[in-house]
Design a protein around this motif. Structure first.
Motif, mmCIF file in Angstrom:
data_model
loop_
_atom_site.group_PDB
_atom_site.id
_atom_site.type_symbol
_atom_site.label_atom_id
_atom_site.label_comp_id
_atom_site.label_asym_id
_atom_site.label_seq_id
_atom_site.Cartn_x
_atom_site.Cartn_y
_atom_site.Cartn_z
ATOM 1 N N GLY A 189 -13.292 -0.907 -5.270
ATOM 2 C CA GLY A 189 -13.490 0.314 -3.973
ATOM 3 C C GLY A 189 -13.938 -0.468 -2.809
ATOM 4 O O GLY A 189 -13.797 0.255 -1.719
ATOM 5 N N GLU A 190 -14.525 -1.449 -2.862
ATOM 6 C CA GLU A 190 -14.745 -2.343 -1.534
ATOM 7 C C GLU A 190 -13.866 -3.179 -1.026
ATOM 8 O O GLU A 190 -13.508 -3.717 -0.062
ATOM 9 N N ARG A 191 -13.212 -3.802 -2.250
ATOM 10 C CA ARG A 191 -12.014 -4.700 -1.769
ATOM 11 C C ARG A 191 -10.759 -4.222 -1.296
ATOM 12 O O ARG A 191 -9.898 -4.772 -0.398
ATOM 13 N N TRP A 192 -10.461 -3.078 -1.747
ATOM 14 C CA TRP A 192 -9.065 -2.230 -1.414
ATOM 15 C C TRP A 192 -9.224 -1.091 -0.831
ATOM 16 O O TRP A 192 -10.162 -0.269 -1.296
ATOM 17 N N SER A 193 -8.431 -0.449 -0.065
ATOM 18 C CA SER A 193 -8.576 0.700 0.583
ATOM 19 C C SER A 193 -7.850 1.483 -0.694
ATOM 20 O O SER A 193 -7.219 1.158 -1.421
ATOM 21 N N GLU A 194 -7.775 2.999 -0.742
ATOM 22 C CA GLU A 194 -7.309 4.045 -1.487
ATOM 23 C C GLU A 194 -5.738 3.690 -1.397
ATOM 24 O O GLU A 194 -5.332 3.608 -2.302
ATOM 25 N N GLU A 215 -4.336 1.014 -0.673
ATOM 26 C CA GLU A 215 -3.731 -0.237 -1.333
ATOM 27 C C GLU A 215 -4.214 -0.052 -2.907
ATOM 28 O O GLU A 215 -3.310 -0.506 -3.652
ATOM 29 N N ALA A 242 -12.071 3.580 -6.657
ATOM 30 C CA ALA A 242 -12.495 3.841 -5.188
ATOM 31 C C ALA A 242 -14.212 4.038 -5.467
ATOM 32 O O ALA A 242 -14.688 3.543 -4.548
ATOM 33 N N ALA A 294 0.726 -1.085 0.083
ATOM 34 C CA ALA A 294 0.045 0.105 -0.066
ATOM 35 C C ALA A 294 0.822 1.321 0.114
ATOM 36 O O ALA A 294 2.027 1.085 0.434
ATOM 37 N N LYS A 319 -17.943 0.094 -6.638
ATOM 38 C CA LYS A 319 -18.837 -0.852 -5.523
ATOM 39 C C LYS A 319 -19.577 -1.840 -6.261
ATOM 40 O O LYS A 319 -19.978 -1.676 -7.761
ATOM 41 N N GLU A 324 0.603 4.904 1.444
ATOM 42 C CA GLU A 324 -0.625 5.893 1.991
ATOM 43 C C GLU A 324 -0.469 7.284 1.446
ATOM 44 O O GLU A 324 -1.522 8.043 1.594
#
Length: 158
Positions: free
Chosen positions: A87-92, A94, A153, A34, A156, A36
Motif C-alpha cells: 500500500g506504500e509502494r504502489w498507488s491504488e 497501480e 492498499a 496502472a 503498510k 485508474e
C-alpha cells in the motif's frame, strides 16, 4: 412532487453505485500498467480482499507471496515479493493494474493475469478431452479485483 421523488430516487441510486457498470476484461484501460478506473464501479471491501488473497481456492496470492498479516495461512510462497508495504509502494491504480494483469507493468512477471480473457493459448476444456471454448472467464471478478486492491492498499510497512 413526482419530479422531486424521481430526483431523490436518482440521487439514491447514484450514491449506492447501482448505476455503475463493470469494465469487461477486454476493455480495461492500462496507463503505464496502472488502471485508474474501478473495474466494478463499487468500492473494494478490504476484509473480503484479505480472504481472497489468503484463500487457495480464490486468489491464492500466498502461493507466491508472503503476507505477514496472513501468518495463519500456512505454506506462503517466496517466488514473488512480500506484499507487506504494498500500500506504500504502489498507488491504488497501480495495484489494480498489477492484479488485473501484472505483465503490462512488469513484462517478465510470472504472476497470472487475474482479469484477462484473451490472448491465452488454451489447453482443453477442463478434463473433457475437448477443445477449449469461449466460456473461459477471468480468474477473479471485477469486484474481487477491487476487494484485493482495497486490502493491498491497507498493507503498510511496520
Amino acid at each position: 412532487m413526482k419530479n422531486s421523488i424521481f430526483a431523490v430516487a436518482a440521487t439514491m441510486i447514484a450514491a449506492t453505485g447501482l448505476h455503475a457498470e463493470e469494465v469487461l476484461p477486454t476493455n480495461v484501460a492500462f496507463n503505464d500498467g496502472a488502471v485508474e478506473q474501478s473495474l466494478s464501479g463499487v468500492a473494494g471491501d478490504a476484509a473480503n480482499g484479505r480472504i481472497i488473497v489468503g484463500d487457495k481456492g480464490q486468489g491464492n496470492c500466498v502461493a507466491c507471496h508472503q503476507v505477514a498479516d496472513l501468518a495463519d495461512v500456512p505454506f506462503q510462497g517466496e517466488i514473488g515479493p512480500a506484499l507487506d508495504g504494498a500500500g506504500e509502494r504502489w498507488s491504488e491504480a497501480e495495484l489494480r493494474g498489477i492484479v488485473a494483469n501484472a505483465k503490462i507493468m512488469f513484462e517478465d512477471s510470472m504472476m497470472p493475469s487475474f482479469y484477462k480473457t484473451e490472448g491465452f493459448i488454451r489447453p482443453g476444456n477442463a478434463y473433457t478431452g475437448k477443445a477449449a471454448d469461449d466460456t473461459f472467464g477471468p480468474l477473479l471478478s471485477a469486484q474481487q479485483i477491487e476487494d484485493v486492491v482495497a486490502y493491498l492498499a491497507t498493507l503498510k510497512e511496520e
